[in-house]
Structures are given as structure tokens and as C-alpha cells.
Design an enzyme around this catalytic site. Structure first.
Site, PDB file in Angstrom:
ATOM      1  N   ILE A   1       0.811  -1.289  -0.027  1.00 14.82           N
ATOM      2  CA  ILE A   1      -0.009  -0.016   0.041  1.00 14.82           C
ATOM      3  C   ILE A   1       0.810   1.445   0.106  1.00 14.82           C
ATOM      4  O   ILE A   1       0.707   2.205  -0.846  1.00 14.82           O
ATOM      5  CB  ILE A   1      -0.837   0.211   1.232  1.00 14.82           C
ATOM      6  CG1 ILE A   1      -1.965  -1.282   0.891  1.00 14.82           C
ATOM      7  CG2 ILE A   1      -1.802   1.368   1.237  1.00 14.82           C
ATOM      8  CD1 ILE A   1      -2.763  -1.439   2.513  1.00 14.82           C
TER       9      ILE A   1
ATOM     10  N   ASP B   1      11.235   2.459   6.759  1.00 18.40           N
ATOM     11  CA  ASP B   1      10.421   1.149   6.777  1.00 18.40           C
ATOM     12  C   ASP B   1      11.804   0.365   7.409  1.00 18.40           C
ATOM     13  O   ASP B   1      12.997   0.702   6.994  1.00 18.40           O
ATOM     14  CB  ASP B   1      10.192   0.630   5.205  1.00 18.40           C
ATOM     15  CG  ASP B   1       9.542  -0.850   5.354  1.00 18.40           C
ATOM     16  OD1 ASP B   1       9.888  -1.665   5.887  1.00 18.40           O
ATOM     17  OD2 ASP B   1       8.436  -0.860   4.786  1.00 18.40           O
TER      18      ASP B   1
ATOM     19  N   CYS C   1       2.311   0.786   7.742  1.00 14.37           N
ATOM     20  CA  CYS C   1       3.077  -0.431   8.381  1.00 14.37           C
ATOM     21  C   CYS C   1       2.046  -1.343   9.255  1.00 14.37           C
ATOM     22  O   CYS C   1       1.012  -0.858   9.630  1.00 14.37           O
ATOM     23  CB  CYS C   1       4.088  -0.036   9.512  1.00 14.37           C
ATOM     24  SG  CYS C   1       3.531   1.445  10.521  1.00 14.37           S
ATOM     25  N   PRO C   2       2.288  -2.506   9.694  1.00 16.26           N
ATOM     26  CA  PRO C   2       1.350  -3.317  10.448  1.00 16.26           C
ATOM     27  C   PRO C   2       1.543  -2.638  11.893  1.00 16.26           C
ATOM     28  O   PRO C   2       2.395  -2.060  12.235  1.00 16.26           O
ATOM     29  CB  PRO C   2       1.947  -4.625  10.339  1.00 16.26           C
ATOM     30  CG  PRO C   2       3.254  -4.472   9.967  1.00 16.26           C
ATOM     31  CD  PRO C   2       3.401  -3.232   9.213  1.00 16.26           C
TER      32      PRO C   2
ATOM     33  N   THR D   1      -4.471   5.038   7.809  1.00 15.68           N
ATOM     34  CA  THR D   1      -5.354   4.033   7.067  1.00 15.68           C
ATOM     35  C   THR D   1      -5.079   2.840   7.517  1.00 15.68           C
ATOM     36  O   THR D   1      -5.228   1.582   6.900  1.00 15.68           O
ATOM     37  CB  THR D   1      -5.497   4.181   5.718  1.00 15.68           C
ATOM     38  OG1 THR D   1      -4.417   3.860   4.845  1.00 15.68           O
ATOM     39  CG2 THR D   1      -5.985   5.517   5.256  1.00 15.68           C
ATOM     40  N   SER D   2      -3.979   2.482   8.403  1.00 13.62           N
ATOM     41  CA  SER D   2      -3.352   1.411   8.576  1.00 13.62           C
ATOM     42  C   SER D   2      -3.960   0.490   9.700  1.00 13.62           C
ATOM     43  O   SER D   2      -4.970  -0.256   9.478  1.00 13.62           O
ATOM     44  CB  SER D   2      -1.926   1.405   9.120  1.00 13.62           C
ATOM     45  OG  SER D   2      -1.253   0.027   8.927  1.00 13.62           O
TER      46      SER D   2
ATOM     47  N   ASP E   1      -8.986   6.390   9.085  1.00 18.27           N
ATOM     48  CA  ASP E   1      -9.793   5.275   8.587  1.00 18.27           C
ATOM     49  C   ASP E   1      -9.706   4.188   9.474  1.00 18.27           C
ATOM     50  O   ASP E   1     -10.708   3.429   9.353  1.00 18.27           O
ATOM     51  CB  ASP E   1      -9.414   4.782   7.322  1.00 18.27           C
ATOM     52  CG  ASP E   1     -10.300   3.891   6.495  1.00 18.27           C
ATOM     53  OD1 ASP E   1     -11.517   4.214   6.569  1.00 18.27           O
ATOM     54  OD2 ASP E   1      -9.981   2.844   5.995  1.00 18.27           O
TER      55      ASP E   1
ATOM     56  N   GLU F   1     -12.068   1.213  17.481  1.00 20.07           N
ATOM     57  CA  GLU F   1     -13.163   0.987  16.414  1.00 20.07           C
ATOM     58  C   GLU F   1     -13.812  -0.211  16.490  1.00 20.07           C
ATOM     59  O   GLU F   1     -14.839  -0.226  16.100  1.00 20.07           O
ATOM     60  CB  GLU F   1     -12.347   0.929  15.110  1.00 20.07           C
ATOM     61  CG  GLU F   1     -11.705  -0.041  14.724  1.00 20.07           C
ATOM     62  CD  GLU F   1     -11.003  -0.140  13.298  1.00 20.07           C
ATOM     63  OE1 GLU F   1     -10.622   1.037  13.122  1.00 20.07           O
ATOM     64  OE2 GLU F   1     -11.325  -1.185  12.545  1.00 20.07           O
TER      65      GLU F   1
HETATM   66  P1  NAI Z   1       2.781  -5.006   3.793  1.00 21.49           P
HETATM   67  O1  NAI Z   1       3.343  -6.065   4.328  1.00 21.49           O
HETATM   68  O2  NAI Z   1       2.690  -5.057   2.061  1.00 21.49           O
HETATM   69  O3  NAI Z   1       3.842  -3.649   4.013  1.00 21.49           O
HETATM   70  C1  NAI Z   1       3.971  -3.340   5.371  1.00 21.49           C
HETATM   71  C2  NAI Z   1       5.341  -2.513   5.326  1.00 21.49           C
HETATM   72  O4  NAI Z   1       5.704  -2.254   6.602  1.00 21.49           O
HETATM   73  C3  NAI Z   1       6.590  -3.597   5.021  1.00 21.49           C
HETATM   74  O5  NAI Z   1       7.293  -2.966   3.908  1.00 21.49           O
HETATM   75  C4  NAI Z   1       7.189  -3.769   6.160  1.00 21.49           C
HETATM   76  O6  NAI Z   1       8.537  -3.836   6.300  1.00 21.49           O
HETATM   77  C5  NAI Z   1       7.027  -2.470   6.767  1.00 21.49           C
HETATM   78  N1  NAI Z   1       7.013  -2.527   8.357  1.00 21.49           N
HETATM   79  C6  NAI Z   1       6.948  -3.538   9.300  1.00 21.49           C
HETATM   80  N2  NAI Z   1       7.280  -3.008  10.702  1.00 21.49           N
HETATM   81  C7  NAI Z   1       7.386  -1.758  10.387  1.00 21.49           C
HETATM   82  C8  NAI Z   1       8.005  -0.840  11.169  1.00 21.49           C
HETATM   83  N3  NAI Z   1       8.329  -1.055  12.713  1.00 21.49           N
HETATM   84  N4  NAI Z   1       8.390   0.394  10.952  1.00 21.49           N
HETATM   85  C9  NAI Z   1       8.124   0.912   9.621  1.00 21.49           C
HETATM   86  N5  NAI Z   1       7.786  -0.024   8.669  1.00 21.49           N
HETATM   87  C10 NAI Z   1       7.342  -1.315   9.054  1.00 21.49           C
HETATM   88  O7  NAI Z   1       1.163  -4.559   3.991  1.00 21.49           O
HETATM   89  P2  NAI Z   1       0.112  -3.615   3.290  1.00 21.49           P
HETATM   90  O8  NAI Z   1      -0.486  -4.467   2.404  1.00 21.49           O
HETATM   91  O9  NAI Z   1       0.945  -2.724   2.614  1.00 21.49           O
HETATM   92  O10 NAI Z   1      -0.731  -3.244   4.470  1.00 21.49           O
HETATM   93  C11 NAI Z   1      -0.046  -2.155   5.403  1.00 21.49           C
HETATM   94  C12 NAI Z   1      -1.289  -2.068   6.417  1.00 21.49           C
HETATM   95  O11 NAI Z   1      -2.556  -1.553   5.786  1.00 21.49           O
HETATM   96  C13 NAI Z   1      -1.626  -3.380   6.887  1.00 21.49           C
HETATM   97  O12 NAI Z   1      -0.913  -4.037   8.009  1.00 21.49           O
HETATM   98  C14 NAI Z   1      -3.261  -3.043   7.520  1.00 21.49           C
HETATM   99  O13 NAI Z   1      -2.756  -2.972   8.885  1.00 21.49           O
HETATM  100  C15 NAI Z   1      -3.636  -2.137   6.756  1.00 21.49           C
HETATM  101  N6  NAI Z   1      -4.642  -2.159   6.079  1.00 21.49           N
HETATM  102  C16 NAI Z   1      -5.831  -1.222   6.037  1.00 21.49           C
HETATM  103  C17 NAI Z   1      -6.988  -1.463   5.356  1.00 21.49           C
HETATM  104  C18 NAI Z   1      -7.967  -0.576   5.293  1.00 21.49           C
HETATM  105  O14 NAI Z   1      -9.126  -0.825   4.803  1.00 21.49           O
HETATM  106  N7  NAI Z   1      -7.918   0.636   6.063  1.00 21.49           N
HETATM  107  C19 NAI Z   1      -6.970  -2.779   4.630  1.00 21.49           C
HETATM  108  C20 NAI Z   1      -5.679  -3.512   4.260  1.00 21.49           C
HETATM  109  C21 NAI Z   1      -4.692  -3.350   5.234  1.00 21.49           C
END
Ligand code: NAI
Length: 340
Positions: free
Chosen positions: A155, A174, A205-206, A232-233, A258, A263
Site C-alpha cells: 500500500i 521502513d 505499516c502493520p 489508514t493502517s 480510517d 473501533e
Molecule cells: P505490507 O506487508 O505489504 O507492507 C507493510 C510494510 O511495513 C512492509 O514493507 C514492512 O517492512 C513495513 N514495516 C513493518 N514493520 C515496520 C516498522 N516497525 N516500521 C516501519 N515499517 C515497518 O502490507 P500492506 O498490504 O501494505 O498493508 C499495510 C497495512 O495496511 C496492514 O498492516 C493493515 O494494517 C493496513 N490495511 C488497512 C486496510 C483498510 O481498509 N484501511 C486494508 C488493508 C490493510
């Protein structure tokens, strides 16, 4: 295969029933969240399907084990609400949908940025009220502004690519930097440096122990006055109490959410006839420079189709005794903010 769906809304039913035409499973939909008190609804099921605010902690998983449910299918990407350690220990499989549409969330993120900047949420009400005054609606050019993205995975990298098109200056942090993003001009900085320099910060980030309350009194102190914060995470990345103080002092110029730490008691339900007792949430709604959406970043046609199809494919591999994909194990365990 009998699948009990928790936290299901009418749109879940629609997309899952469509996708299920290729699988023929027996789906039972419940609006109730999956939590210890509702596990009994899954008695006799071969699988449960759960969502972001379900409580899949130790007690729930033990109760699922007691009624012989062997697999939990998350119809989302994040898994901070699952105790993977307990699932592993009890031999319960957990599968998820790691990516259904990163574009959906990235585009919603940019929508929040633009709406807050150009005050679209306020302009909409004004015009409907016959008030065409522009007083207080001044925005700023995105071009040339410094944006910091925390987490440059699926994302975050799309957000950066969209903002590149606006002519923003792109910084990122990251734990695993993406070399390809450096080629489009993204500069990775240590977190403290990034916090000091950005005009806009966006979290992708997660939720982990490291990212829990990343926005707090101390990090806010380091930021520019009038900064825009977008999350939005996952809600608990931002300490909502600190943002209220930041908004009152003017440190935060714009806040787009978001997701919200508490929530689970609010989002995905029509509470318009009830009194909302969450004072922090209600206080946030009083600020004109705060825009909150109810965890709808994922909510596009494309994403809903992908979620349903991938979830049923994940489960069909289990039903057909094929090697599972999209599994989660305790090595990936991250902190749950819920008390289980
Ligand atoms: P992804 O796994 O592709 O990317 C997450 C990135 O965060 C990775 O590059 C990882 O190295 C990095 N990361 C991990 N720990 C970190 C830290 N301590 N500091 C900085 N970076 C760190 O995940 P994706 O698909 O991009 O999703 C990200 C987040 O978005 C999900 O964890 C979820 O919480 C949230 N999300 C929200 C949605 C919504 O409807 N609002 C829907 C889908 C996901």
C-alpha cells in the site's frame, strides 16, 4: 465444507455468495463478532471466517479447538487480532488474504489527504446550505510538499507513486527499504529525521509492538506545526488522546483516520440511533480539521471480489488436503491490542 462467517454485513453475503457459486460450500452468515461468547455459533462448522475487529485471542481459539474447528480464515490482510502463538500450539490453521487491492487503500489514503487539504468535507455542507463563502477553505498545493510514508510495502509504495505524480517530495521509513522506490526519488530516512521534516505523514505499516502508538506526545513534539497526519493502517498506531492535545495546540493541522484504536465497538454498525459513549472519538469529531471514515479503505468492488474468492480458495485447499497458502504462523505474531 461448512463455513461460519462472523462480523458479516450484507455486502459480505453478496460477494461471498457470488464467489461460492464456484465452490458450493455451505455458508452461514452471522452479524456477531467472533469472540469467546459467540464461538458456539460455529459448532459443527469446518471453518470460521473472521474480520478485522473479531477477537481471535487465546480464549476464542481454545473454544474453537474445543468444538473441533480446525481452520480460521481471515478475510483481511492485517492479523494483529489473532493470537498466532496459541493457534500454532493448538494446531489450528490461520489463513488470510494478504493482498486484495492495495490500490483501494492507497487511493482512499490520498482521498483523505486531498479532502482535508482542500476542505471538501466542509465545502460539501456549506454549498448544500447555500453558503458559498470561501472563508476558511484555503488549501495548499500538494506540489512541492514533503510527504513521509511509514511502511513502504504494497500500500505504502502505491501511495508514494501517486504522490510522485503530484510533485511531492517523498521521504519514507521502513525496516526493510524497497530499492525500487529509491529509483522514483523516495529517500529513506531514520524515523526521527523524517518526523522533523515532513508536512504530511501517512502510516502503512502493520500494528506491532514497534509501531504501537508511534504517534504520541513525544513524536508529535518533534513534528512541524500544522502537520497533516493520515492513518489508514491500524488504529493503535496513533494514540488518539495525544492527537486531541496536538489538535488543540495547533501542532496537528489536519488529521485523517480510517482506523481508530477502539473501533471494534463502533465501526461497521449503524449507531445513528444510539449514544456513542467513546468520549475521545466524540471529541475528535468536533474538530473541523479532522476527517474520519469507518475503516472503508479496502471497500471497493475489486477488493470485495478478491477477498471472497481468495478466502474460499484458501479454504478449498484445506478441504482438498492441498498444501495451504496465505498461512500465518507465530513467527509472524504481532501484538494484539485487545485483551484476550
Ligand atoms: P505490507 O506487508 O505489504 O507492507 C507493510 C510494510 O511495513 C512492509 O514493507 C514492512 O517492512 C513495513 N514495516 C513493518 N514493520 C515496520 C516498522 N516497525 N516500521 C516501519 N515499517 C515497518 O502490507 P500492506 O498490504 O501494505 O498493508 C499495510 C497495512 O495496511 C496492514 O498492516 C493493515 O494494517 C493496513 N490495511 C488497512 C486496510 C483498510 O481498509 N484501511 C486494508 C488493508 C490493510
Amino acid at each position: 465444507m461448512k463455513i461460519t462467517m462472523f462480523s458479516s454485513q450484507c455486502y459480505d453475503k453478496k460477494y461471498f455468495l457470488d464467489a461460492n457459486q464456484n465452490f458450493g460450500y455451505q455458508l452461514t452468515f452471522h452479524e456477531a463478532r467472533l469472540e469467546p461468547a459467540t464461538v458456539e455459533l460455529a459448532r459443527g462448522a469446518d471453518a470460521v471466517c473472521a474480520f478485522v475487529n473479531d477477537d481471535i485471542g487465546e480464549v476464542t481459539i481454545e473454544a474453537l479447538k474445543a468444538i473441533d474447528v480446525p481452520i480460521i480464515a481471515l478475510r483481511c490482510a492485517g492479523y494483529n487480532n489473532v493470537d498466532l502463538r496459541v493457534a500454532d500450539k493448538l494446531g489450528i490453521h490461520v489463513v488470510r488474504v494478504p493482498s486484495y487491492s492495495p490500490y483501494a487503500v492507497a487511493e482512499h489514503t490520498v482521498a483523505l489527504m486531498l479532502s482535508l487539504n482542500r476542505k471538501i468535507h466542509r465545502a460539501y455542507s456549506r454549498v448544500r446550505d447555500g453558503n458559498f463563502s470561501l472563508q476558511g477553505l484555503t488549501g495548499f498545493d500538494m506540489h512541492g510538499k514533503i510527504v513521509g510514508v511509514i511502511g513502504t510495502g504494497r500500500i505504502g509504495s502505491i501511495v508514494l507513486n501517486i504522490l510522485k505524480g503530484f510533485g511531492c517530495k517523498l521521504f519514507a521509513f521502513d525496516t526493510q527499504p524497497d530499492e525500487a522506490l529509491k529509483n522514483i526519488g523516495v529517500k529513506y530516512l531514520p524515523m526521527s529525521e523524517l518526523l522533523q521534516q515532513v508536512d504530511i505523514i501517512s502510516f502503512h505499516c502493520p500494528l506491532t509492538p514497534e509501531t504501537f502508538h508511534l504517534i504520541n506526545d513525544d513524536s508529535l513534539e518533534m513534528m512541524k506545526d500544522g502537520v497533516m497526519i493520515i492513518n489508514t493502517s491500524r488504529g493503535a498506531i496513533v494514540d488518539a488522546g495525544s492527537t486531541i492535545e496536538g489538535l488543540k495546540s495547533g501542532k496537528i493541522g489536519y488529521l485523517g483516520l480510517d482506523v481508530y484504536e477502539q473501533e471494534g465497538d463502533l465501526f461497521f454498525h449503524d449507531l445513528s440511533d444510539t449514544i456513542i459513549r467513546d468520549d475521545v472519538f466524540e471529541r475528535l469529531l468536533t474538530f473541523p480539521n479532522v476527517l474520519i471514515t469507518g475503516h472503508q479503505g479496502f471497500f471497493t468492488e475489486e477488493a470485495l471480489v478478491n477477498i471472497a474468492v481468495t478466502t474460499l480458495e484458501n479454504l478449498s485447499r484445506y478441504a482438498l488436503a492441498k498444501p495451504l497458502i496465505n498461512t500465518l504462523h507465530s513467527q509472524q505474531a504481532i501484538r494484539s491490542t485487545r485483551k484476550n
